[in-house]
Design a protein around this motif. Structure first.
Motif, PDB file in Angstrom:
ATOM      1  N   GLY A  42      -1.326 -14.033 -17.830  1.00  0.00           N
ATOM      2  CA  GLY A  42      -0.824 -12.982 -18.724  1.00  0.00           C
ATOM      3  C   GLY A  42      -1.665 -11.719 -18.712  1.00  0.00           C
ATOM      4  N   PHE A  43      -2.994 -11.860 -18.657  1.00  0.00           N
ATOM      5  CA  PHE A  43      -3.839 -10.649 -18.701  1.00  0.00           C
ATOM      6  C   PHE A  43      -3.677  -9.838 -17.425  1.00  0.00           C
ATOM      7  CE2 PHE A  43      -7.587 -11.311 -15.885  1.00  0.00           C
ATOM      8  CZ  PHE A  43      -7.357 -12.622 -15.503  1.00  0.00           C
ATOM      9  N   ILE A  44      -3.316 -10.508 -16.340  1.00  0.00           N
ATOM     10  CA  ILE A  44      -3.080  -9.788 -15.087  1.00  0.00           C
ATOM     11  C   ILE A  44      -1.713  -9.119 -15.140  1.00  0.00           C
ATOM     12  CG2 ILE A  44      -2.884  -9.984 -12.578  1.00  0.00           C
ATOM     13  CD1 ILE A  44      -4.655 -12.495 -12.753  1.00  0.00           C
TER      14      ILE A  44
ATOM     15  N   SER B 260       0.056  -8.304 -17.708  1.00  0.00           N
ATOM     16  CA  SER B 260       0.208  -7.216 -18.679  1.00  0.00           C
ATOM     17  C   SER B 260      -0.431  -5.924 -18.177  1.00  0.00           C
ATOM     18  CB  SER B 260      -0.283  -7.605 -20.072  1.00  0.00           C
ATOM     19  OG  SER B 260      -1.642  -7.896 -20.025  1.00  0.00           O
ATOM     20  N   ASP B 261      -1.493  -6.022 -17.410  1.00  0.00           N
ATOM     21  CA  ASP B 261      -2.044  -4.793 -16.814  1.00  0.00           C
ATOM     22  C   ASP B 261      -1.047  -4.184 -15.812  1.00  0.00           C
ATOM     23  OD1 ASP B 261      -4.448  -2.952 -16.463  1.00  0.00           O
ATOM     24  OD2 ASP B 261      -4.051  -3.543 -14.397  1.00  0.00           O
ATOM     25  N   ALA B 262      -0.425  -5.063 -15.013  1.00  0.00           N
ATOM     26  CA  ALA B 262       0.558  -4.567 -14.044  1.00  0.00           C
ATOM     27  C   ALA B 262       1.752  -3.928 -14.774  1.00  0.00           C
ATOM     28  CB  ALA B 262       1.027  -5.700 -13.120  1.00  0.00           C
TER      29      ALA B 262
ATOM     30  N   ASN C  85       1.795  -2.628 -17.734  1.00  0.00           N
ATOM     31  CA  ASN C  85       1.321  -1.379 -18.310  1.00  0.00           C
ATOM     32  C   ASN C  85       1.407  -0.242 -17.280  1.00  0.00           C
ATOM     33  OD1 ASN C  85      -0.010   0.378 -20.067  1.00  0.00           O
ATOM     34  ND2 ASN C  85      -2.022  -0.274 -19.329  1.00  0.00           N
ATOM     35  N   LYS C  86       0.980  -0.529 -16.071  1.00  0.00           N
ATOM     36  CA  LYS C  86       0.996   0.507 -15.034  1.00  0.00           C
ATOM     37  C   LYS C  86       2.417   0.829 -14.591  1.00  0.00           C
ATOM     38  CE  LYS C  86      -3.793   0.113 -13.806  1.00  0.00           C
ATOM     39  NZ  LYS C  86      -4.175  -0.389 -15.147  1.00  0.00           N
ATOM     40  N   ILE C  87       3.238  -0.198 -14.506  1.00  0.00           N
ATOM     41  CA  ILE C  87       4.651   0.020 -14.187  1.00  0.00           C
ATOM     42  C   ILE C  87       5.271   0.951 -15.231  1.00  0.00           C
ATOM     43  CG2 ILE C  87       6.929  -1.112 -14.197  1.00  0.00           C
ATOM     44  CD1 ILE C  87       5.495  -3.596 -12.958  1.00  0.00           C
TER      45      ILE C  87
ATOM     46  N   CYS D 228      -0.786   9.447  -9.876  1.00  0.00           N
ATOM     47  CA  CYS D 228      -1.627   9.166  -8.712  1.00  0.00           C
ATOM     48  C   CYS D 228      -2.626   8.043  -8.968  1.00  0.00           C
ATOM     49  CB  CYS D 228      -2.375  10.426  -8.275  1.00  0.00           C
ATOM     50  SG  CYS D 228      -1.325  11.639  -7.464  1.00  0.00           S
ATOM     51  N   ARG D 229      -3.373   8.116 -10.083  1.00  0.00           N
ATOM     52  CA  ARG D 229      -4.383   7.076 -10.318  1.00  0.00           C
ATOM     53  C   ARG D 229      -3.721   5.753 -10.710  1.00  0.00           C
ATOM     54  NH1 ARG D 229      -5.812   3.827 -14.521  1.00  0.00           N
ATOM     55  NH2 ARG D 229      -8.014   4.093 -14.093  1.00  0.00           N
ATOM     56  N   THR D 230      -2.590   5.833 -11.393  1.00  0.00           N
ATOM     57  CA  THR D 230      -1.900   4.609 -11.801  1.00  0.00           C
ATOM     58  C   THR D 230      -1.351   3.868 -10.583  1.00  0.00           C
ATOM     59  OG1 THR D 230      -1.318   5.654 -13.900  1.00  0.00           O
ATOM     60  CG2 THR D 230      -0.069   3.697 -13.278  1.00  0.00           C
TER      61      THR D 230
ATOM     62  N   TRP E  75      -4.114  -6.831  -1.685  1.00  0.00           N
ATOM     63  CA  TRP E  75      -4.430  -8.225  -2.000  1.00  0.00           C
ATOM     64  C   TRP E  75      -3.226  -9.104  -1.689  1.00  0.00           C
ATOM     65  CZ3 TRP E  75      -1.650 -11.195  -5.431  1.00  0.00           C
ATOM     66  CH2 TRP E  75      -2.100 -12.524  -5.529  1.00  0.00           C
ATOM     67  N   LEU E  76      -2.046  -8.642  -2.155  1.00  0.00           N
ATOM     68  CA  LEU E  76      -0.827  -9.428  -1.967  1.00  0.00           C
ATOM     69  C   LEU E  76      -0.549  -9.660  -0.485  1.00  0.00           C
ATOM     70  CD1 LEU E  76       1.657 -10.564  -3.664  1.00  0.00           C
ATOM     71  CD2 LEU E  76       2.858  -8.571  -2.746  1.00  0.00           C
ATOM     72  N   GLU E  77      -0.705  -8.599   0.294  1.00  0.00           N
ATOM     73  CA  GLU E  77      -0.454  -8.692   1.728  1.00  0.00           C
ATOM     74  C   GLU E  77      -1.373  -9.749   2.361  1.00  0.00           C
ATOM     75  OE1 GLU E  77      -1.226  -4.924   3.636  1.00  0.00           O
ATOM     76  OE2 GLU E  77      -0.826  -5.728   5.632  1.00  0.00           O
TER      77      GLU E  77
ATOM     78  N   MET F 202      -7.079 -19.361  -0.738  1.00  0.00           N
ATOM     79  CA  MET F 202      -6.419 -18.216  -0.087  1.00  0.00           C
ATOM     80  C   MET F 202      -6.455 -16.998  -1.006  1.00  0.00           C
ATOM     81  SD  MET F 202      -2.966 -19.928   1.433  1.00  0.00           S
ATOM     82  CE  MET F 202      -2.741 -21.639   1.049  1.00  0.00           C
ATOM     83  N   CYS F 203      -6.191 -17.276  -2.282  1.00  0.00           N
ATOM     84  CA  CYS F 203      -6.186 -16.235  -3.298  1.00  0.00           C
ATOM     85  C   CYS F 203      -7.538 -15.539  -3.409  1.00  0.00           C
ATOM     86  CB  CYS F 203      -5.908 -16.911  -4.633  1.00  0.00           C
ATOM     87  SG  CYS F 203      -4.623 -16.175  -5.553  1.00  0.00           S
ATOM     88  N   SER F 204      -8.601 -16.330  -3.500  1.00  0.00           N
ATOM     89  CA  SER F 204      -9.890 -15.698  -3.728  1.00  0.00           C
ATOM     90  C   SER F 204     -10.429 -15.060  -2.454  1.00  0.00           C
ATOM     91  CB  SER F 204     -10.892 -16.662  -4.369  1.00  0.00           C
ATOM     92  OG  SER F 204     -11.086 -17.766  -3.546  1.00  0.00           O
TER      93      SER F 204
HETATM   94  C1  1PZ Z   1      -1.358 -15.904  -8.669  1.00  0.00           C
HETATM   95  C2  1PZ Z   1      -2.584 -15.250  -9.024  1.00  0.00           C
HETATM   96  C3  1PZ Z   1      -2.420 -13.803  -9.026  1.00  0.00           C
HETATM   97  C4  1PZ Z   1      -3.694 -13.103  -8.857  1.00  0.00           C
HETATM   98  C5  1PZ Z   1      -3.549 -11.638  -8.791  1.00  0.00           C
HETATM   99  C6  1PZ Z   1      -4.737 -11.026  -8.120  1.00  0.00           C
HETATM  100  C7  1PZ Z   1      -5.276  -9.849  -8.772  1.00  0.00           C
HETATM  101  C8  1PZ Z   1      -6.294 -10.141  -9.807  1.00  0.00           C
HETATM  102  C9  1PZ Z   1      -6.458  -8.911 -10.591  1.00  0.00           C
HETATM  103  C10 1PZ Z   1      -7.123  -9.061 -11.895  1.00  0.00           C
HETATM  104  C11 1PZ Z   1      -6.731  -7.897 -12.757  1.00  0.00           C
HETATM  105  C12 1PZ Z   1      -7.190  -8.035 -14.132  1.00  0.00           C
HETATM  106  C13 1PZ Z   1      -6.683  -7.148 -15.166  1.00  0.00           C
HETATM  107  C14 1PZ Z   1      -6.898  -5.680 -15.131  1.00  0.00           C
HETATM  108  C15 1PZ Z   1      -7.643  -4.973 -14.378  1.00  0.00           C
HETATM  109  C16 1PZ Z   1      -7.728  -3.482 -14.405  1.00  0.00           C
HETATM  110  O1  1PZ Z   1      -8.980  -3.112 -14.903  1.00  0.00           O
HETATM  111  C17 1PZ Z   1      -7.532  -2.960 -12.997  1.00  0.00           C
HETATM  112  C18 1PZ Z   1      -7.921  -1.497 -12.853  1.00  0.00           C
HETATM  113  O2  1PZ Z   1      -7.127  -0.697 -13.666  1.00  0.00           O
HETATM  114  P1  1PZ Z   1      -7.829   0.390 -14.635  1.00  0.00           P
HETATM  115  O3  1PZ Z   1      -8.730  -0.381 -15.574  1.00  0.00           O
HETATM  116  O4  1PZ Z   1      -8.609   1.297 -13.727  1.00  0.00           O
HETATM  117  O5  1PZ Z   1      -6.693   1.085 -15.346  1.00  0.00           O
HETATM  118  N1  1PZ Z   1      -6.157  -3.168 -12.617  1.00  0.00           N
HETATM  119  C19 1PZ Z   1      -5.790  -3.548 -11.388  1.00  0.00           C
HETATM  120  O6  1PZ Z   1      -6.591  -3.687 -10.499  1.00  0.00           O
HETATM  121  C20 1PZ Z   1      -4.308  -3.789 -11.136  1.00  0.00           C
HETATM  122  C21 1PZ Z   1      -4.067  -5.265 -11.012  1.00  0.00           C
HETATM  123  C22 1PZ Z   1      -2.630  -5.603 -10.804  1.00  0.00           C
HETATM  124  C23 1PZ Z   1      -2.494  -7.028 -10.331  1.00  0.00           C
HETATM  125  C24 1PZ Z   1      -1.108  -7.427 -10.072  1.00  0.00           C
HETATM  126  C25 1PZ Z   1      -1.040  -8.689  -9.284  1.00  0.00           C
HETATM  127  C26 1PZ Z   1       0.357  -9.166  -9.140  1.00  0.00           C
HETATM  128  C27 1PZ Z   1       0.452 -10.284  -8.178  1.00  0.00           C
HETATM  129  C28 1PZ Z   1       1.742 -10.958  -8.238  1.00  0.00           C
HETATM  130  C29 1PZ Z   1       1.977 -11.914  -7.139  1.00  0.00           C
HETATM  131  C30 1PZ Z   1       1.679 -13.337  -7.391  1.00  0.00           C
END
Ligand code: 1PZ
Length: 215
Positions: free
Chosen positions: A52-54, A56-58, A60-62, A106-108, A118-120, A138-140
């Motif tokens: 959820g914390f991941i 919700s950040d995504a 938020n940016k969307i 741009c920054r978002t 990462w996804l790629e 694989m993820c890490s």
């Molecule tokens: C299945 C496991 C999925 C793992 C996803 C891998 C990415 C881990 C990212 C951890 C992000 C934690 C929350 C927020 C971080 C933010 O500080 C940063 C920088 O933004 P800023 O603070 O500068 O506004 N945000 C990001 O790096 C964007 C992360 C988006 C991750 C989306 C992953 C979606 C993957 C889906 C596919 C399974």
């Protein structure tokens, strides 16, 4: 939004939106780019609430990007290229330190763009992995090669813990809603070149304009 994120994920749909992303002249339509991300968020949500914390950040940016698209200057946000040109011409981007434009397009988008790498890397590992490979590894590995360098220690820790909760390969492939594993692997083979192309076009655009380190 709302219930939209709860709809079932399908890899095919995400593939389709990433296909629709690219114009004939290789510009990236922001609306489709964001739609691709919505699909990925659905996948992430279907994997469990610990992510959820991941997500919700995504989200938020969307939402920030959608607000630009729907805003009064929405016509300048039709493509990533036009967004970059518009925001730079009008001094709407904080270039070296955080200031009056913390929510620039741009920054978002750069944050999502880095996550796309990462996804790629992750999906490529998944595609070529054997039956008993570990998704958490694989993820890490993918994370350490990409996003991690942009994250402070606390986020890296939290991400590392989240990776341990990711479902195993069979359940993960199942969550893609494509069918049997061989078909998922085939679909991934189709999806990856598209994701790479979108990534590379954005990467070239951002580096041409020295936008790689936006605060
Ligand atoms: C299945 C496991 C999925 C793992 C996803 C891998 C990415 C881990 C990212 C951890 C992000 C934690 C929350 C927020 C971080 C933010 O500080 C940063 C920088 O933004 P800023 O603070 O500068 O506004 N945000 C990001 O790096 C964007 C992360 C988006 C991750 C989306 C992953 C979606 C993957 C889906 C596919 C399974």
């Amino acid at each position: 939004a709302g219930t939209e994120e709860e709809e079932k994920f399908s890899l095919k749909e995400v593939l389709d939106t990433f296909k629709l992303c690219l114009s004939d002249s290789k510009e990236i339509y922001l609306e489709q780019y964001v739609a691709g991300w919505r699909g990925l968020v659905r996948l992430l949500n279907s994997l469990g609430s610990v992510f959820g914390f991941i997500s919700s950040d995504a989200v938020n940016k969307i939402n920030i990007l959608v607000a630009h698209l729907k805003g009064e200057n929405g016509s300048r946000y039709v493509t990533v290229q036009s967004m970059v040109a518009y925001e730079l011409e009008n001094d709407l981007v904080d270039l070296s330190k955080r200031g009056s434009h913390p929510e620039s397009g741009c920054r978002t988008l750069l944050r999502l763009h880095r996550a796309l790498r990462w996804l790629e890397l992750f999906l490529e590992r998944l595609r070529t992995s054997g039956e008993d490979s570990k998704t958490s590894t694989m993820c890490s590995e993918a994370y350490n090669e990409s996003l991690s360098r942009h994250h402070p220690w606390v986020i890296r820790k939290a991400a590392g813990m989240a990776f341990c909760m990711i479902p195993g390969r069979p359940a993960f492939l199942e969550a893609m809603n494509v069918g049997p594993p061989e078909q998922v692997v085939a679909k991934l083979g189709e999806a990856l070149p598209l994701i790479s192309e979108v990534y590379q076009i954005t990467e070239d655009l951002y580096s041409r304009h020295s936008l790689m380190d936006l605060p």
